[in-house]
Scaffold this motif. Structure first.
Motif, PDB file in Angstrom:
ATOM      1  N   ALA A 260     -13.048   4.362   1.774  1.00 28.57           N
ATOM      2  CA  ALA A 260     -14.432   4.038   1.794  1.00 28.57           C
ATOM      3  C   ALA A 260     -14.499   2.582   2.419  1.00 28.57           C
ATOM      4  N   GLY A 261     -13.568   1.637   2.776  1.00 25.77           N
ATOM      5  CA  GLY A 261     -13.961   0.303   3.470  1.00 25.77           C
ATOM      6  C   GLY A 261     -12.786  -0.359   3.894  1.00 25.77           C
ATOM      7  N   GLN A 262     -12.842  -1.625   3.817  1.00 26.33           N
ATOM      8  CA  GLN A 262     -11.745  -2.518   4.115  1.00 26.33           C
ATOM      9  C   GLN A 262     -11.446  -3.191   2.853  1.00 26.33           C
ATOM     10  N   LEU A 263     -10.054  -2.793   2.594  1.00 26.94           N
ATOM     11  CA  LEU A 263      -9.516  -3.218   1.196  1.00 26.94           C
ATOM     12  C   LEU A 263      -8.326  -4.017   1.933  1.00 26.94           C
ATOM     13  N   ASP A 264      -8.344  -5.364   1.335  1.00 32.21           N
ATOM     14  CA  ASP A 264      -7.664  -6.515   2.058  1.00 32.21           C
ATOM     15  C   ASP A 264      -6.300  -6.721   1.155  1.00 32.21           C
ATOM     16  N   ALA A 265      -6.515  -6.637  -0.354  1.00 32.39           N
ATOM     17  CA  ALA A 265      -5.288  -6.604  -1.100  1.00 32.39           C
ATOM     18  C   ALA A 265      -5.326  -5.913  -2.293  1.00 32.39           C
ATOM     19  N   VAL A 266      -4.065  -5.563  -2.915  1.00 29.61           N
ATOM     20  CA  VAL A 266      -4.122  -5.042  -4.331  1.00 29.61           C
ATOM     21  C   VAL A 266      -3.174  -6.182  -5.150  1.00 29.61           C
ATOM     22  N   GLN A 267      -3.729  -6.093  -6.535  1.00 31.08           N
ATOM     23  CA  GLN A 267      -3.272  -7.030  -7.225  1.00 31.08           C
ATOM     24  C   GLN A 267      -2.300  -6.201  -8.438  1.00 31.08           C
ATOM     25  N   GLU A 268      -1.283  -6.406  -8.475  1.00 33.70           N
ATOM     26  CA  GLU A 268      -0.439  -5.678  -9.443  1.00 33.70           C
ATOM     27  C   GLU A 268       0.708  -6.376 -10.038  1.00 33.70           C
ATOM     28  N   GLU A 269       1.080  -6.031 -11.199  1.00 37.16           N
ATOM     29  CA  GLU A 269       2.162  -6.618 -11.941  1.00 37.16           C
ATOM     30  C   GLU A 269       3.549  -6.259 -11.162  1.00 37.16           C
ATOM     31  N   TYR A 270       4.548  -7.460 -10.953  1.00 35.94           N
ATOM     32  CA  TYR A 270       5.879  -7.115 -10.180  1.00 35.94           C
ATOM     33  C   TYR A 270       6.516  -8.380 -10.506  1.00 35.94           C
ATOM     34  N   SER A 271       7.928  -8.072 -11.062  1.00 36.18           N
ATOM     35  CA  SER A 271       8.832  -9.164 -11.332  1.00 36.18           C
ATOM     36  C   SER A 271      10.184  -8.251 -11.323  1.00 36.18           C
ATOM     37  N   MET A 272      11.140  -9.407 -11.631  1.00 32.95           N
ATOM     38  CA  MET A 272      12.546  -8.958 -11.692  1.00 32.95           C
ATOM     39  C   MET A 272      12.796  -7.541 -12.571  1.00 32.95           C
ATOM     40  N   VAL A 273      11.954  -7.843 -13.628  1.00 37.10           N
ATOM     41  CA  VAL A 273      11.862  -6.887 -15.044  1.00 37.10           C
ATOM     42  C   VAL A 273      11.121  -5.685 -14.671  1.00 37.10           C
ATOM     43  N   LYS A 274      10.187  -5.600 -13.670  1.00 39.16           N
ATOM     44  CA  LYS A 274       9.071  -4.480 -13.503  1.00 39.16           C
ATOM     45  C   LYS A 274       8.984  -4.219 -11.766  1.00 39.16           C
ATOM     46  N   ARG A 275      10.039  -3.392 -11.355  1.00 37.95           N
ATOM     47  CA  ARG A 275      10.133  -3.343  -9.769  1.00 37.95           C
ATOM     48  C   ARG A 275       9.410  -2.240  -9.459  1.00 37.95           C
ATOM     49  N   ASP A 276       8.684  -1.079 -10.191  1.00 36.07           N
ATOM     50  CA  ASP A 276       8.160   0.036  -9.745  1.00 36.07           C
ATOM     51  C   ASP A 276       7.477   0.048  -8.658  1.00 36.07           C
ATOM     52  N   LEU A 277       6.652  -0.926  -8.376  1.00 32.48           N
ATOM     53  CA  LEU A 277       5.974  -1.290  -7.372  1.00 32.48           C
ATOM     54  C   LEU A 277       6.493  -0.736  -5.932  1.00 32.48           C
ATOM     55  N   GLU A 278       7.876  -0.966  -5.891  1.00 31.94           N
ATOM     56  CA  GLU A 278       8.408  -0.903  -4.588  1.00 31.94           C
ATOM     57  C   GLU A 278       8.514   0.527  -4.407  1.00 31.94           C
ATOM     58  N   GLN A 279       8.583   1.480  -5.183  1.00 34.86           N
ATOM     59  CA  GLN A 279       8.338   2.777  -4.683  1.00 34.86           C
ATOM     60  C   GLN A 279       6.815   3.342  -4.832  1.00 34.86           C
ATOM     61  N   THR A 280       6.043   2.861  -5.844  1.00 33.08           N
ATOM     62  CA  THR A 280       4.618   3.774  -5.948  1.00 33.08           C
ATOM     63  C   THR A 280       3.606   3.003  -4.997  1.00 33.08           C
ATOM     64  N   HIS A 281       3.602   1.692  -4.407  1.00 29.22           N
ATOM     65  CA  HIS A 281       2.551   0.863  -3.754  1.00 29.22           C
ATOM     66  C   HIS A 281       2.916   0.151  -2.326  1.00 29.22           C
ATOM     67  N   ILE A 282       4.403  -0.194  -2.483  1.00 32.68           N
ATOM     68  CA  ILE A 282       4.539  -0.818  -1.261  1.00 32.68           C
ATOM     69  C   ILE A 282       4.643  -0.260   0.023  1.00 32.68           C
ATOM     70  N   PRO A 283       5.293   0.990   0.138  1.00 33.76           N
ATOM     71  CA  PRO A 283       5.036   1.561   1.422  1.00 33.76           C
ATOM     72  C   PRO A 283       3.648   1.936   1.998  1.00 33.76           C
ATOM     73  N   LEU A 284       2.900   2.143   0.978  1.00 40.31           N
ATOM     74  CA  LEU A 284       1.475   2.694   1.434  1.00 40.31           C
ATOM     75  C   LEU A 284       0.758   1.439   1.802  1.00 40.31           C
ATOM     76  N   VAL A 285       0.755   0.141   1.246  1.00 43.55           N
ATOM     77  CA  VAL A 285       0.209  -1.080   1.582  1.00 43.55           C
ATOM     78  C   VAL A 285       0.790  -1.641   2.634  1.00 43.55           C
ATOM     79  N   ARG A 286       1.885  -1.601   2.954  1.00 44.55           N
ATOM     80  CA  ARG A 286       2.475  -1.951   4.244  1.00 44.55           C
ATOM     81  C   ARG A 286       1.898  -1.458   5.249  1.00 44.55           C
ATOM     82  N   GLU A 287       1.949  -0.076   5.321  1.00 40.44           N
ATOM     83  CA  GLU A 287       1.568   0.836   6.426  1.00 40.44           C
ATOM     84  C   GLU A 287       0.007   0.379   6.804  1.00 40.44           C
TER      85      GLU A 287
END
Length: 334
Positions: free
Chosen positions: A184-211
């Motif tokens: 729908a437009g230019q998305l510059d960033a996502v803001q998500e919870e991420y830490s040593m105790v919560k790393r699911d972002l590495e599978q759910t979001h990181i590949p998509l946003v890096r691309e």
């Protein structure tokens, strides 16, 4: 010792052209809500100390104390606006009951609503509280299932054309949400919870946003203080402090984290740093993590977090910390 010849680490916010410090100041705690209240004078000093030590990214939201955090940030940056990349949010509303009911406060219900009418209303309220005429990064705080993302983005893109905001972000998203924003437009960033105790972002979001050249602003890098290196078993939480009944702060979890901190200590000593600073530095060296938002309620915490932006861990150090985290943080109480 901390290498003060190094500059504060800075990175670009998506493809917006906006450069900001990789360590950002998060102001949820400054708002007081769910953190046992706030001290305005102390909070203003925390914001100003962050800026004085090279932090340019300041993240806030209307929901943090129903405007309190934005008011405090506005007072703190008066006369320093040109030194700040200012981020705030929209989408959690209490001026209307449109959208999706989210939760109730003592002052009434809060809804998730990202309709055009609410966004236009909210941005003006935030500009007033922050004492500025433009918001550098405007973020949808939580996603609204009742409003098409295309409609939300149409409103945000119009605000950008009007000069009210400079870039667009989305928080607490699913990968499907991110794809809809990108369509729908230019998305510059996502803001998500991420830490040593919560790393699911590495599978759910990181590949998509890096691309798609989308930055990641990670929040709760210190897991609400659990990874700060000072959370002993004797610590108690009072009043509306959200950690009071949070299973992540169970005694067994704190014992596991303490064992992790024992292994982080030599790395901290080698850099003349605190364990919390090493955790933040490790976070910023994870693939796809662009910024780390760290809360501070006083000047000391603000300076400590800011100095984490001076640390560059070696590949061996990052690998050792990751191994220790995998060893000690498995099977934490959720």
């Amino acid at each position: 010792m901390l290498d003060h010849t190094k500059d504060q680490l800075t990175r670009e916010l998506g493809t917006s052209g906006i450069q900001a410090s990789a360590v950002g100041l998060g102001t949820w705690a400054i708002g007081g809500w769910m953190w046992g209240g706030t001290d305005e004078a102390r909070s203003i000093k925390a914001v100003q100390a962050s800026i004085d030590h090279g932090v340019t990214l300041i993240d806030t939201a209307p929901m943090y104390g129903s405007g309190v955090a934005e008011d405090i940030v506005g007072k703190a940056i008066k006369g320093r606006r040109d030194k700040v990349v200012l981020a705030t949010k929209c989408g959690l509303v209490w001026h209307t009951q449109k959208g999706n009911h989210f939760f109730d406060t003592d002052d009434g219900p809060v809804h998730r609503y990202l309709g055009k009418d609410a966004i236009i209303y909210e941005v003006e309220q935030s500009l007033r509280r922050l004492g500025t005429d433009v918001i550098d990064h405007y973020i949808t705080h939580w996603q609204d299932p009742t409003t098409p993302i295309a409609e939300t983005m149409e409103a945000l893109e119009q605000l950008k054309k009007d000069g009210k905001i400079r870039s667009i972000g989305a928080s607490n998203t699913s990968p499907e949400d991110v794809k809809a924003y990108l369509a729908a437009g230019q998305l510059d960033a996502v803001q998500e919870e991420y830490s040593m105790v919560k790393r699911d972002l590495e599978q759910t979001h990181i590949p998509l946003v890096r691309e798609n050249n989308v930055s990641v602003l990670s929040y709760s890098s210190l897991a609400l203080g659990l990874l700060g290196g000072r959370m002993g078993p004797e610590r108690t939480f009072e009043g509306d402090d959200q950690r009071r009944d949070n299973p992540r702060f169970s005694m067994s979890n704190r014992e596991k984290v303490a064992r992790l901190m024992e292994q982080i200590a030599p790395v901290a000593d080698a850099h003349g740093a605190t364990k919390a600073q090493i955790v933040i530095a490790w976070t910023l060296q994870q693939p796809g993590i662009t910024f780390s938002l760290c809360g501070a309620r006083d000047e000391g915490q603000a300076v400590e977090n800011a100095k984490a932006g001076l640390i560059r861990l070696s590949e061996d150090e990052v690998r050792a910390i990751s191994t220790a985290a995998a060893t000690h943080l498995t099977d934490l109480d959720a």
